[in-house]
Design a protein around this motif. Structure first.
Motif, PDB file in Angstrom:
ATOM      1  N   ARG A  28       0.861  -1.204   0.072  1.00  0.00           N
ATOM      2  CA  ARG A  28      -0.085   0.044   0.075  1.00  0.00           C
ATOM      3  C   ARG A  28       0.810   1.262  -0.077  1.00  0.00           C
ATOM      4  O   ARG A  28       0.517   2.196  -0.825  1.00  0.00           O
ATOM      5  N   ASP A  88     -10.162 -10.138   0.845  1.00  0.00           N
ATOM      6  CA  ASP A  88      -9.912  -8.817   0.336  1.00  0.00           C
ATOM      7  C   ASP A  88      -8.688  -8.616  -0.262  1.00  0.00           C
ATOM      8  O   ASP A  88      -8.436  -7.869  -1.292  1.00  0.00           O
ATOM      9  N   GLY A  97      -7.108   3.580   0.068  1.00  0.00           N
ATOM     10  CA  GLY A  97      -8.506   3.839  -0.243  1.00  0.00           C
ATOM     11  C   GLY A  97      -9.481   2.602  -0.219  1.00  0.00           C
ATOM     12  O   GLY A  97     -10.643   2.713  -0.252  1.00  0.00           O
ATOM     13  N   HIS A  98      -8.906   1.312   0.172  1.00  0.00           N
ATOM     14  CA  HIS A  98      -9.635  -0.023   0.113  1.00  0.00           C
ATOM     15  C   HIS A  98     -10.617   0.037   1.310  1.00  0.00           C
ATOM     16  O   HIS A  98     -10.050   0.341   2.466  1.00  0.00           O
ATOM     17  N   GLU A  99     -11.699  -0.208   1.246  1.00  0.00           N
ATOM     18  CA  GLU A  99     -12.653  -0.256   2.300  1.00  0.00           C
ATOM     19  C   GLU A  99     -12.879  -1.555   2.759  1.00  0.00           C
ATOM     20  O   GLU A  99     -13.237  -2.753   1.828  1.00  0.00           O
ATOM     21  N   PRO A 100     -12.289  -2.044   4.193  1.00  0.00           N
ATOM     22  CA  PRO A 100     -12.277  -3.396   4.701  1.00  0.00           C
ATOM     23  C   PRO A 100     -13.691  -4.115   4.253  1.00  0.00           C
ATOM     24  O   PRO A 100     -14.558  -3.487   4.651  1.00  0.00           O
ATOM     25  N   SER A 101     -13.835  -5.437   4.090  1.00  0.00           N
ATOM     26  CA  SER A 101     -14.766  -6.070   4.174  1.00  0.00           C
ATOM     27  C   SER A 101     -15.371  -6.344   5.674  1.00  0.00           C
ATOM     28  O   SER A 101     -14.528  -6.156   6.699  1.00  0.00           O
ATOM     29  N   ARG A 104     -13.025  -6.775   9.093  1.00  0.00           N
ATOM     30  CA  ARG A 104     -13.436  -6.076  10.368  1.00  0.00           C
ATOM     31  C   ARG A 104     -13.690  -6.983  11.480  1.00  0.00           C
ATOM     32  O   ARG A 104     -13.309  -6.469  12.437  1.00  0.00           O
TER      33      ARG A 104
END
Length: 252
Positions: free
Chosen positions: A89, A206, A114-118, A122
């Motif tokens: 990253r 992810d 910018g990746h939104e965790p699943s 989480r």
């Protein structure tokens, strides 16, 4: 502050910077260190702040800024970046913000800005937090080793990840004030370096998805998935990962 780092190899050799996972520190590259140097590369491996031998920040900083400052400190105009997980990253951040500084990008099971965790990722974080809140750093380190190492990792790899992660927890939990700046928004379409995104078939969904999707975001990027790998291939099959790294770095 210049973060703690090792540097070795021919002074006039092409520079390779190894950026570690947040679960680890620079020791995760021990198996790749000498082969890269012997192949003629000048190799740099830093510890991010609160990892390994780098202390916490005492003034505003960013990890990608620290990488840029380290290159400046070493007099390096351009380098290849190899990043594992969080290190991937950060490599993407540097390559997007300062494309002229990066000659090639090799990303091993990378994170992505910018990746939104699943929900599943989480949930892992919540399980880790329960252990940390209870003061069970050993249990939290074991959880990370069990989660992130693939089926081919041996007992030594598990012991090393547990040790690196526990030390990182100890340093981070002793910090009373965070000085880390929020990550800068980046446009991955600005990356100009030849890029290979490597996924692991046994990795968390992810990270498999991030690696597979990067060719749609980074111009000219390639993707390959290793059928044997979990999240930390350099520790799971060190020799095979070293060959992959040498082939890509020599080609680019």
């Amino acid at each position: 502050m210049i973060v703690n780092h090792d540097v070795d190899g021919p002074v006039d050799g092409p520079v390779v910077v190894l950026l570690h996972s947040s679960v680890c520190d620079r020791r995760m590259w021990e198996s790749q260190w000498r082969p890269l140097i012997d192949a003629g590369f000048r190799v740099v491996r830093p510890d991010f702040r609160t990892c390994g031998d780098s202390p916490a920040g005492t003034a505003p900083y960013s990890d990608d800024g620290d990488v840029r400052d380290l290159l400046d400190h070493l007099g390096v105009r351009q380098a290849s970046l190899v990043g594992s997980s969080y290190g991937g990253r950060i490599a993407l951040q540097v390559a997007a913000l300062h494309p002229e500084r990066v000659s090639s990008l090799l990303l091993l099971c990378p994170g992505r800005p910018g990746h939104e965790p699943s929900a599943e990722l989480r949930s892992f974080g919540a399980e880790e937090d329960v252990l940390l809140d209870a003061g069970d750093l050993t249990g939290a380190a074991e959880l990370n080793a069990r989660t992130w190492l693939g089926p081919d990792a041996d007992a030594d790899a598990h012991a090393l990840v547990r040790a690196m992660q526990q030390r990182n927890f100890e340093i981070a939990l002793a910090v009373t004030e965070s000085h880390e700046l929020p990550g800068s928004p980046v446009d991955l379409a600005t990356v100009t370096a030849p890029t290979l995104a490597v996924g692991g078939a046994h990795d968390h969904p992810d990270f498999r998805r991030i690696a597979a999707e990067l060719p749609t975001m980074v111009p000219g990027a390639e993707h390959v998935e290793l059928p044997w790998a979990g999240h930390l291939p350099s520790l799971e099959r060190p020799e095979e990962t070293t060959r992959l790294m040498l082939e890509f770095l020599t080609r680019t």
